[in-house]
Design a protein around this motif. Structure first.
Motif, PDB file in Angstrom:
ATOM      1  N   SER A  37       0.834  -1.195   0.000  1.00 29.80           N
ATOM      2  CA  SER A  37       0.000   0.000   0.000  1.00 29.80           C
ATOM      3  C   SER A  37       0.873   1.251   0.000  1.00 29.80           C
ATOM      4  O   SER A  37       2.033   1.219   0.407  1.00 29.80           O
TER       5      SER A  37
ATOM      6  N   ARG B  83      -1.824   4.011   6.128  1.00 31.42           N
ATOM      7  CA  ARG B  83      -2.008   3.475   4.774  1.00 31.42           C
ATOM      8  C   ARG B  83      -2.947   4.382   4.000  1.00 31.42           C
ATOM      9  O   ARG B  83      -4.035   4.717   4.468  1.00 31.42           O
TER      10      ARG B  83
ATOM     11  N   ASP C 210      -4.987   0.312  -0.208  1.00 28.62           N
ATOM     12  CA  ASP C 210      -4.861  -1.054   0.285  1.00 28.62           C
ATOM     13  C   ASP C 210      -3.646  -1.794  -0.257  1.00 28.62           C
ATOM     14  O   ASP C 210      -3.229  -1.565  -1.385  1.00 28.62           O
ATOM     15  N   ASP C 211      -3.176  -2.738   0.548  1.00 27.73           N
ATOM     16  CA  ASP C 211      -2.217  -3.720   0.050  1.00 27.73           C
ATOM     17  C   ASP C 211      -2.902  -4.534  -1.023  1.00 27.73           C
ATOM     18  O   ASP C 211      -4.125  -4.538  -1.127  1.00 27.73           O
TER      19      ASP C 211
END
Lengths: 467, 467
Positions: free
Chosen positions: B388, B459, B462-463
């Protein structure tokens, strides 16, 4: 007024304390409990009876950097304190080279020399100093003196000293030695123990130079010849000498030998089992070094300085952790570690030889991770020290300063590098790393390349120039 | 023509396999021998009797990234394969949520659902598949089906299935279950074993949706009510549900229950001892995983994947090595690991909770070294994945590319970084790391700063976006 000198025998290799000791890092350079390394503690003991300028060490070139570094951490030794033997020829040539060096530095026949191994452990330093004082007295009375330890177990791995006059006598004073006997069978060792007349040889010898020469002239005239022609000549002839122990060449043949009783928690720490004996133990007879949790366990030795060890329901185990190898065995059989190390060497495993953590003249390092494409080390450089100007053919390096201030030279350009900053050393760039500051410099080094062996290094000057 | 679906229960925590398992990395995410992780192997077993598009998993949000990553490594599962339970309410709500989801995806009352835990081990996958086929047959005959394992020891930690009609019968086929019995005393467990009429519950349930609903309406009408209103409603009510097991809510109260015998080297791997039972062993009854040398040792389990372990004169020991913790215990008492973990948690030790090595949606990482001023990780990013966009308040990072090609974005600027090159991310710089290439990207990350907790991360997206 005569002087007392010390000669600490600081070279020599062995792997009975693997995985703590390795071929390139034998046990005298390890700290096995509290305090400094065995070498450093040996030197501290000597300093109880003589000043730093009369403290000397003998070791081969292979060990001199490590000996110098550890010695200087422990005591303000003189510049020429380290006597370098050109080859390993056991203890007699080493000790005689040391004595000839002392003589050339001005020692007289009335001066006393204390010879000590560097890899033994002594718990009661005060009593040890008292024993040394008695030994010095005995030396002045013309004896070759040795320190003898009452056996605490029927040890078959040592020679013994037969000294009936010391039986059941108070500790102080010295006693004439009848003879030296060779390593006994178990049955004989038990009889020796029970008799009270036999003692382990602590490996410490005390004598005046005059006594040494007098005894040697009779006992080992050939060796005497070579050893009395001055250091330059001795060093030239050194490699032609036979490998022979001082015990054999001198002590066992001398006419007047005395023993001083040593009751000071001495151990040759020749195995994990013997180390267990001398370490402090808790109520369950466990000896714990480092970070360990024990449950329902007794009689164990746990050396876990690098990580957490949890031990449950264990009885009489020896557990020794090191960054790259773990050793577990049952107590009373730790000598089997030799077989393990032999196998490792036969298989070409680095864990037999390489030490994951060691000292250098400039400080210390520890290998954190080693793969075939990269190696990560944590390096600590003492204030005022620096590494040699060097380059590598096959690897590049990244240095990240974690703590302190670094002075970095790359292909002739110098710059300071501070905490959180980093520097990149390309392959074959001439570089030098030093610590110009007041606090320890801590660096993470990431090496990358097609070959990461420690031998890929071209040094353009020496390590350990004081900046 | 009816379909067969699988619901793998993939959430759930436990620490009986510490130090391999941790609170944040329970055992279903570990590989315990050859092959993939327990979760992956469970999924592979299901794929022997149904296609990937009918393979589903149920887990809480906490586990979804790990489940997704490991599942996709193992099989081409569908996009919606992961059914997220809003709260942990034991197996009945989880299974019912899974079934309601399947129904909304088009499953009919004649379709069969196989429910399986994700943290068991099966050695003979072919025989397991045969057992499943028999179970599917029994499900079509209108039974709630369970798989039963003949006890190999007088286990007091499981409930048992009383199935007299299965006694001494050939394996194939299914047998009517008389009743479920609770965990027995040791004495009773021994009697159960000897009788041949009692079986361990393998935790695998097979039924048609129609049978499930019919049985539930009688056995647990309240739960039935809530679970049949559609997923949206079910999810809303989920947290109000009681924590209740499927065994208790349905199986133990159902009118028609059948058992298929499972003789396929099944183990719940509930402890190191039970793992020892199922692993392959050498002639000295030692089970060895990883890099280990054993001498004069027998009956030991050694899990040493990270370093060399040398074991000498050891009998019936369990030795489990992990990067930051070592566990040694005597066989048959490995359940004491719980007490160790409780103590670690009480002492605030990270080794109870944090996994030194784990997977993320983008790949995997391993902590190589952790001190209070710096942390070093080795990170592997799968081709096409990226982390992210994020920043940290308290730490800066150095990334050194060891292998592969990295695409790095820092405060809006993108650049490629190649092997041997490095990049520096200052504190609070917005950064992203991705692998745009064809091979795995391996990076060494050195974090430095006043606070290195994993929670210091903001973050910005998102990852796990596929690039």
């Amino acid at each position: 007024m005569s002087n007392v000198y010390a000669l600490v025998l600081a070279g020599g290799s062995g792997v009975r304390l693997w995985p703590r000791s390795r071929e390139e890092l034998p046990k005298q350079f390890l700290s096995l409990g509290e305090g400094g390394t065995l070498l450093q503690e040996t030197m501290s003991r000597m300093l109880r009876v003589l000043p730093p300028e009369r403290l000397y060490a003998v070791a081969g070139a292979k060990w001199s950097a490590l000996v110098s570094f550890q010695a200087r951490e422990a005591a303000p030794v003189s510049d020429g304190f380290l006597i370098e033997e050109p080859a390993a020829r056991n203890t007699a040539p080493a000790i005689l080279l040391g004595c000839e060096t002392l003589r050339e530095k001005g020692a007289s026949n009335d001066d006393v020399v204390i010879v000590a191994p560097s890899d033994h452990l002594v718990k009661d330093v005060a009593r040890f100093a008292q024993a040394l004082q008695s030994a010095v007295e005995a030396a002045h009375a013309g004896f070759m003196v040795t320190l003898g330890v009452s056996p605490t177990r029927p040890e078959t791995g040592f020679g013994y000293i037969h000294c009936p006059s010391a039986r059941q006598k108070a500790e102080n004073g010295y006693f004439q030695v009848e003879r030296f006997v060779e390593k006994p069978s178990l049955e004989l060792a038990l009889r020796y123990m029970e008799s009270g007349e036999y003692f382990w040889n602590g490996g410490i010898f005390v004598f005046t130079l005059g006594t040494l020469y007098r005894e040697m002239e009779q006992a080992s005239p050939d060796l005497y010849e070579v050893a009395r022609k001055g250091c330059a000549s001795f060093l030239k002839d050194f490699e032609t000498l036979p490998s022979i122990s001082f015990d054999y060449a001198v002590m066992e043949r001398a006419s007047r030998v005395a023993m001083v009783k040593l009751d000071a928690g001495w151990s040759d720490v020749g195995s994990w089992d013997t180390l267990y004996e001398v370490l402090d133990k808790d109520d369950s007879s466990n000896a714990i070094l480092g970070d360990a949790i024990l449950r329902d366990s007794e009689g164990c030795l746990v050396d876990s300085r690098y990580r957490l060890t949890a031990l449950v329901d264990a009885k009489d185990l020896i557990v020794v952790d090191s960054p790259d190898a773990l050793f577990i065995t049952k107590r009373d059989t730790s000598q089997k570690v030799r077989g393990v190390v032999e196998k490792l060497k036969a298989d070409g495993r680095k864990e037999a030889v390489q030490a994951p953590e060691s000292a250098r003249p400039w400080g210390a390092y520890r290998i954190l991770c080693e793969e075939d494409r990269f190696k990560i080390k944590r390096i600590v450089i003492t204030p005022g020290r620096r590494l040699s100007l060097q380059y590598h053919h096959h690897r590049s390096e990244h240095w990240i300063v974690v703590r302190g201030a670094a002075l970095v030279e790359i292909d002739g350009q110098e710059r300071f590098v501070h905490e959180g900053e980093s520097v990149f050393i390309p392959k074959s760039a001439r570089h030098r790393l030093g610590n110009p500051g007041k606090v320890e410099l801590e660096i993470v080094e990431i090496q990358g390349g097609e070959y990461l062996g420690e031998d890929d290094i071209v040094r353009l000057d020496d390590d350990f120039k004081r900046t």
